[in-house]
Design an enzyme around this catalytic site. Structure first.
Site, PDB file in Angstrom:
ATOM      1  N   ARG A 121     -15.675  -3.857  -2.591  1.00 25.95           N
ATOM      2  CA  ARG A 121     -14.915  -2.655  -2.970  1.00 25.95           C
ATOM      3  C   ARG A 121     -15.829  -1.436  -3.145  1.00 25.95           C
ATOM      4  NH1 ARG A 121     -12.545  -7.065  -5.073  1.00 25.95           N
ATOM      5  NH2 ARG A 121     -10.378  -7.346  -4.449  1.00 25.95           N
ATOM      6  N   GLY A 122     -16.872  -1.397  -2.312  1.00 22.82           N
ATOM      7  CA  GLY A 122     -17.780  -0.253  -2.323  1.00 22.82           C
ATOM      8  C   GLY A 122     -19.031  -0.458  -3.143  1.00 22.82           C
ATOM      9  N   PHE A 123     -19.054  -1.500  -3.991  1.00 20.24           N
ATOM     10  CA  PHE A 123     -20.216  -1.691  -4.864  1.00 20.24           C
ATOM     11  C   PHE A 123     -21.467  -2.052  -4.075  1.00 20.24           C
ATOM     12  CE2 PHE A 123     -22.901  -3.563  -8.130  1.00 20.24           C
ATOM     13  CZ  PHE A 123     -22.690  -2.707  -9.188  1.00 20.24           C
ATOM     14  N   HIS A 125       1.159 -11.885   2.112  1.00 18.58           N
ATOM     15  CA  HIS A 125       0.108 -11.207   1.349  1.00 18.58           C
ATOM     16  C   HIS A 125      -0.332 -12.024   0.138  1.00 18.58           C
ATOM     17  CE1 HIS A 125      -1.341  -6.916   0.032  1.00 18.58           C
ATOM     18  NE2 HIS A 125      -2.274  -7.822  -0.116  1.00 18.58           N
ATOM     19  N   SER A 184     -22.195  -0.901  -1.338  1.00 13.98           N
ATOM     20  CA  SER A 184     -22.608   0.312  -0.619  1.00 13.98           C
ATOM     21  C   SER A 184     -23.386   1.255  -1.521  1.00 13.98           C
ATOM     22  CB  SER A 184     -21.380   1.061  -0.085  1.00 13.98           C
ATOM     23  OG  SER A 184     -20.566   0.231   0.688  1.00 13.98           O
ATOM     24  N   SER A 229     -12.526  -6.763   1.585  1.00 14.30           N
ATOM     25  CA  SER A 229     -13.528  -6.341   0.599  1.00 14.30           C
ATOM     26  C   SER A 229     -14.923  -6.901   0.911  1.00 14.30           C
ATOM     27  CB  SER A 229     -13.111  -6.741  -0.824  1.00 14.30           C
ATOM     28  OG  SER A 229     -11.952  -6.039  -1.215  1.00 14.30           O
ATOM     29  N   PRO A 230     -15.379  -6.813   2.172  1.00 14.03           N
ATOM     30  CA  PRO A 230     -16.697  -7.351   2.511  1.00 14.03           C
ATOM     31  C   PRO A 230     -17.833  -6.545   1.892  1.00 14.03           C
ATOM     32  CG  PRO A 230     -15.826  -6.097   4.356  1.00 14.03           C
ATOM     33  CD  PRO A 230     -14.725  -6.181   3.337  1.00 14.03           C
ATOM     34  N   GLY A 258     -23.707   0.705  -5.345  1.00 13.51           N
ATOM     35  CA  GLY A 258     -24.165   0.216  -6.632  1.00 13.51           C
ATOM     36  C   GLY A 258     -23.501   0.912  -7.804  1.00 13.51           C
ATOM     37  N   TYR A 314       0.835  -1.192   0.000  1.00 11.75           N
ATOM     38  CA  TYR A 314       0.000   0.000   0.000  1.00 11.75           C
ATOM     39  C   TYR A 314       0.874   1.247   0.000  1.00 11.75           C
ATOM     40  CZ  TYR A 314      -3.411  -3.501   1.546  1.00 11.75           C
ATOM     41  OH  TYR A 314      -4.195  -4.626   1.660  1.00 11.75           O
TER      42      TYR A 314
END
Length: 348
Positions: A216-218, A127, A220, A212-213, A222, A61
Site C-alpha cells: 500500500r505504498g509503504f 471479491h 515505495s 498491494s505488491p 517508507g 471502489y
C-alpha cells in the site's frame, strides 16, 4: 515507452494478460481520492498504450464510481485492447455486507456491465467470500444453481476468479467450475499465503494476481509516506501504518531502499521485481494515480534478481519482523473464508 511489456497466462482456460496489471482503486476510492476524472482517463489510456492492459476494479471502489471512470476510459476502441477484471461480493448500504447468493451475483454482474459500458467482463472475481453461502452455489452448483457458470454460458463473463479465498474454498470452487485466477495480497512483507494458498493454486493450475505488491505504498516510501497522507486516507487506520508499529516496519523499508540503491533501481521497482520473480503464473497489480510512478513501476519488469538477492530481500521481513495486521479487521480475509457444505443449502 520503448519497453515491451511481456504477457502471461492466468489459469489454463485461455486468459492471457500483461505481466503487470494496474489496480484502479486509488483513482476513485480510499487513498486520498477521488482524483480528477480527465487525468485518470488519460493515465488509463497511457497504461494501455504502454502495454499494461490488465485493468482491475470492483463494485466496492466508490462504490461503483471507479467502474464508471473505466467505462469512459474504455471508449474509442480501447476496450478491444484490454483484459478487464472486476469484482463483486461487497454490497454497499448502510453498512457493507459480503454476499455470494445467486440473485446478488447476477444483479452485480448486470450492474457492472452497464456501468462499464461493455458486453462482457474478461475476469469476474468474488471479491470476498460469503461465509453463509456454499461456494459451489456462487460458482456452479450441479443441476443449474451456480450463477457464475450461468453468466459464463450467457457470454457475460469469460473467466471466473476468487479473491481472499482459503485453500479449501479455492479447491471446492475449482471442483465445480474452473477458476482462472485467485487474487491475494502478496509482497515482501505479506507472505503468509505461501504456506497453503499459493501451492494449492499451482497444484490446480490457477493463476495468481498479487494486489498491494508495494505494501500500500509503504515499500515505495517508507515512514515518510505517512506524513503525505490526507486525513481521509484509509491507510492511516491500517495497523502497519500506526505509530506503535511504524518504527519497526520502517526498518524493513530502509533495508529494501539500501539494496535498491546498490542495484540502481527504486525501492518500488525492487519490491515489484521480487513478486515478478515468483513465477510466470503471477501478475502483480500495483495501483497509482501518477504518470511518473506508473512508468517507474513498469520498469520493475526489467529488474533482474539473483537467488541470493531474493533470499536477502525475504530476510528483511522474516516472520515476526512485520508489525501489525494487513487490515484493521481481518474478518473478511482468506483466514475466515470457509463456507457451509453444499448439502446445507436450501434454495429459495
Amino acid at each position: 515507452m520503448s519497453m515491451v511489456v511481456p504477457r502471461l497466462k492466468l489459469g489454463s482456460q485461455g486468459l492471457e494478460v500483461s505481466a503487470q496489471g494496474l489496480g484502479c482503486m486509488g483513482m476513485s476510492f480510499a487513498y486520498s481520492s477521488p482524483k480528477p476524472e480527465p487525468d485518470m482517463i488519460t493515465l488509463l489510456r497511457h497504461a494501455v498504450a504502454a502495454g499494461v492492459t490488465f485493468l482491475d476494479t470492483s463494485d466496492f471502489y466508490g462504490p461503483h464510481t471507479n467502474k464508471v471512470l473505466l467505462g469512459k476510459a474504455l471508449q474509442g476502441g480501447v476496450r478491444e485492447k484490454v483484459q478487464l477484471a472486476t469484482k463483486f461480493g461487497i454490497a454497499s448500504g448502510a453498512e457493507w455486507e459480503v454476499r455470494g447468493d445467486p440473485a446478488y451475483v447476477r444483479a452485480a454482474c448486470e450492474g457492472s456491465l452497464r456501468r462499464l459500458g461493455v458486453d462482457c467482463i474478461d475476469l469476474y472475481y468474488q471479491h470476498r467470500i460469503d461465509a453463509r453461502v456454499p461456494v459451489e452455489v456462487t460458482v456452479s452448483r450441479p443441476f443449474g444453481m451456480g450463477e457464475l457458470k450461468k453468466l459464463v454460458e450467457e457470454g457475460k463473463i469469460k473467466y471466473i476468479g476468487l479473491s481472499e479465498a482459503s485453500a479449501s474454498t479455492i479447491r471446492r470452487a475449482h471442483g465445480v467450475h474452473p477458476i482462472s485466477a485467485v487474487q491475494l495480497e502478496w509482497s515482501i512483507w505479506s507472505r503468509d499465503v505461501e504456506e497453503e494458498i499459493i501451492p494449492t493454486c499451482r497444484e490446480l493450475g490457477i493463476g495468481i494476481v498479487a494486489y498491494s505488491p508495494l505494501g500500500r505504498g509503504f515499500l515505495s516510501g517508507g515512514a515518510k509516506l505517512i506524513d503525505s497522507l490526507s486525513e481521509q486516507d484509509a491507510r492511516k487506520n491500517f495497523p502497519r501504518f500506526r505509530p506503535e508499529n511504524l518504527d519497526k516496519n520502517a526498518q524493513i523499508f530502509e533495508k529494501v531502499n539500501a539494496m535498491a540503491t546498490r542495484k540502481g533501481c527504486t525501492p518500488s521497482q525492487l519490491a515489484l521485481a521480487w513478486v515478478h520473480h515468483q513465477g510466470c503464473d503471477v501478475c502483480p497489480i500495483p495501483g497509482t494515480t501518477k504518470f511518473e510512478i506508473f512508468n517507474q513501476n513498469v520498469g520493475a519488469l526489467f529488474v533482474k534478481l539473483t537467488l541470493e538477492e531474493m533470499a536477502e530481500l525475504e530476510s528483511y521481513a522474516a516472520a515476526g519482523d512485520v508489525q501489525g495486521d494487513r487490515y484493521p479487521q481481518m474478518a473478511s480475509t482468506w483466514k475466515y473464508s470457509e463456507t457451509p457444505p453444499l448439502s446445507s443449502w436450501k434454495s429459495e
